[in-house]
Design a protein around this motif. Sequence first.
Motif, PDB file in Angstrom:
ATOM      1  N   ARG A   1     -19.477  51.297 -51.776  1.00 17.43           N
ATOM      2  CA  ARG A   1     -18.696  51.381 -53.014  1.00 17.43           C
ATOM      3  C   ARG A   1     -17.847  50.138 -53.231  1.00 17.43           C
ATOM      4  N   ILE A   2     -17.442  49.484 -52.134  1.00 16.28           N
ATOM      5  CA  ILE A   2     -16.487  48.383 -52.267  1.00 16.28           C
ATOM      6  C   ILE A   2     -17.052  47.022 -51.869  1.00 16.28           C
ATOM      7  N   LYS A   3     -18.291  46.978 -51.432  1.00 18.01           N
ATOM      8  CA  LYS A   3     -18.855  45.669 -51.067  1.00 18.01           C
ATOM      9  C   LYS A   3     -19.134  44.847 -52.318  1.00 18.01           C
ATOM     10  N   PRO A   4     -19.032  43.513 -52.241  1.00 20.60           N
ATOM     11  CA  PRO A   4     -19.416  42.675 -53.381  1.00 20.60           C
ATOM     12  C   PRO A   4     -20.878  42.927 -53.745  1.00 20.60           C
ATOM     13  N   PRO A   5     -21.235  42.820 -55.031  1.00 26.35           N
ATOM     14  CA  PRO A   5     -22.584  43.218 -55.466  1.00 26.35           C
ATOM     15  C   PRO A   5     -23.726  42.420 -54.839  1.00 26.35           C
ATOM     16  N   TYR A   6     -23.546  41.111 -54.685  1.00 28.76           N
ATOM     17  CA  TYR A   6     -24.620  40.278 -54.126  1.00 28.76           C
ATOM     18  C   TYR A   6     -24.098  39.552 -52.886  1.00 28.76           C
ATOM     19  N   ASN A   7     -23.615  40.296 -51.908  1.00 31.75           N
ATOM     20  CA  ASN A   7     -22.942  39.654 -50.778  1.00 31.75           C
ATOM     21  C   ASN A   7     -23.895  38.981 -49.794  1.00 31.75           C
ATOM     22  N   ILE A   8     -25.178  39.368 -49.811  1.00 29.18           N
ATOM     23  CA  ILE A   8     -26.160  38.732 -48.924  1.00 29.18           C
ATOM     24  C   ILE A   8     -27.143  37.941 -49.777  1.00 29.18           C
ATOM     25  N   ASN A   9     -27.061  36.615 -49.694  1.00 31.04           N
ATOM     26  CA  ASN A   9     -27.889  35.798 -50.574  1.00 31.04           C
ATOM     27  C   ASN A   9     -29.366  35.834 -50.186  1.00 31.04           C
ATOM     28  N   GLN A  10     -30.198  35.327 -51.076  1.00 28.63           N
ATOM     29  CA  GLN A  10     -31.643  35.404 -50.876  1.00 28.63           C
ATOM     30  C   GLN A  10     -32.106  34.610 -49.651  1.00 28.63           C
ATOM     31  N   LEU A  11     -31.505  33.434 -49.433  1.00 29.21           N
ATOM     32  CA  LEU A  11     -31.900  32.615 -48.288  1.00 29.21           C
ATOM     33  C   LEU A  11     -31.588  33.326 -46.967  1.00 29.21           C
ATOM     34  N   THR A  12     -30.457  33.992 -46.912  1.00 30.93           N
ATOM     35  CA  THR A  12     -30.088  34.743 -45.715  1.00 30.93           C
ATOM     36  C   THR A  12     -31.047  35.898 -45.483  1.00 30.93           C
ATOM     37  N   GLN A  13     -31.336  36.651 -46.538  1.00 23.83           N
ATOM     38  CA  GLN A  13     -32.256  37.783 -46.399  1.00 23.83           C
ATOM     39  C   GLN A  13     -33.621  37.315 -45.906  1.00 23.83           C
ATOM     40  N   GLN A  14     -34.131  36.226 -46.488  1.00 26.33           N
ATOM     41  CA  GLN A  14     -35.461  35.760 -46.113  1.00 26.33           C
ATOM     42  C   GLN A  14     -35.474  35.177 -44.702  1.00 26.33           C
ATOM     43  N   SER A  15     -34.410  34.453 -44.338  1.00 24.84           N
ATOM     44  CA  SER A  15     -34.329  33.891 -42.981  1.00 24.84           C
ATOM     45  C   SER A  15     -34.316  35.001 -41.932  1.00 24.84           C
ATOM     46  N   ALA A  16     -33.571  36.054 -42.221  1.00 27.88           N
ATOM     47  CA  ALA A  16     -33.505  37.181 -41.285  1.00 27.88           C
ATOM     48  C   ALA A  16     -34.862  37.859 -41.159  1.00 27.88           C
ATOM     49  N   LEU A  17     -35.531  38.093 -42.287  1.00 30.44           N
ATOM     50  CA  LEU A  17     -36.847  38.729 -42.256  1.00 30.44           C
ATOM     51  C   LEU A  17     -37.845  37.883 -41.467  1.00 30.44           C
ATOM     52  N   ASN A  18     -37.787  36.576 -41.664  1.00 35.29           N
ATOM     53  CA  ASN A  18     -38.695  35.689 -40.929  1.00 35.29           C
ATOM     54  C   ASN A  18     -38.456  35.784 -39.429  1.00 35.29           C
ATOM     55  N   LYS A  19     -37.190  35.805 -39.031  1.00 32.54           N
ATOM     56  CA  LYS A  19     -36.857  35.878 -37.609  1.00 32.54           C
ATOM     57  C   LYS A  19     -37.297  37.202 -37.004  1.00 32.54           C
TER      58      LYS A  19
END
Length: 345
Positions: free
Chosen positions: A230-248
């Motif tokens: 409810r209180i987290k910023p709407p786009y707090n995890i950017n696309q580059l971070t999401q993709q880097s994590a998925l790759n790892k």
Amino acid sequence: MNINSLVRPNIIQLKPYASARDEFKDFKKSMTFLDANENPFETGLNRYPDPQQSALKIRLSSIKDCNANQLLLGNGSDEVLDLIFRAFCEPGKDKVILLPPTYGMYEVLANLNNIETIKIPLNTDFQPNVSDILKASNSNCKILFLCSPNNPTANSFGAEVIEELLLKFKGIVVIDEAYIDFSEQESWSSRLAEFPNLIIIQTLSKAFGLAGIRLGIAIASPEIISILNRIKPPYNINQLTQQSALNKLENLEIVTNQIELIKNERIRVLSALQNIDFVRKRYSSDANFILVQVDDANKRYQQLIDKEIVVRNRTKEPGCNNCLRFTIGTSEENTKLLTVLKSLT
């Protein structure tokens, strides 16, 4: 336990911000998106990222053996911790309990949110003083922070000790498991169903080698995760971070191998330190670092700096007089550290 009774009233009543990507989720490549005021020219990053990080949470849930709705991701663990403060602690009224020596950001975030801290030092074995913690807690003590394996002491807390605190502390218990991958202890995430007041904090910064992308993880009941969402910023995890994590996370064998190398090097460094004249005590480690007591921490720290080796001087921390903290590096880095330590007079 009624979790809502611990939540700040204004948070319960808060209407969360709904981003464009929250309002419409049925994505198809053929669709024309004119809803989020994005630049229409394709760069690979011109669109907002998934605000709920759905693909990454599904992958993490399979690794962490939990459901995706039990996960909250943050811009580093510090953002996750800050959200916990803001969800459960009323500024100027509520309190949290810290167990020094411990991770310094708990106190920084408490001060930032105008939350009083009650400090109950760990005992001489760096274990929590359960009776003192429970005596100090009252209805305004909303959160107890347990860092296990602990930073800077590197040890894990006893399972019986943690279980007693989970059962008897009347607020939220946060177990920070940033270093759990280097430990022989099992994560407390396997017992979430037993303890509705439990929040586990983990990270991809340590064992997964992704400190640069800043990705922290909270694992808790769907009820608690819903409150934090409810209180987290709407786009707090950017696309580059999401993709880097998925790759790892596609190749966990590399991570597993690196963890074993670090644990083996930890054994080697601990063993070699007993032959250093000015080392007074070597503490056992369940993490990717070692706490060592020396004759004069300030002197030895500066000597290492002069040799272009940077360690952490923890001598000002409670119970850590004249202690240095050595991160376990590569085999070559550890050999350099040990060689230099042996040469110091």
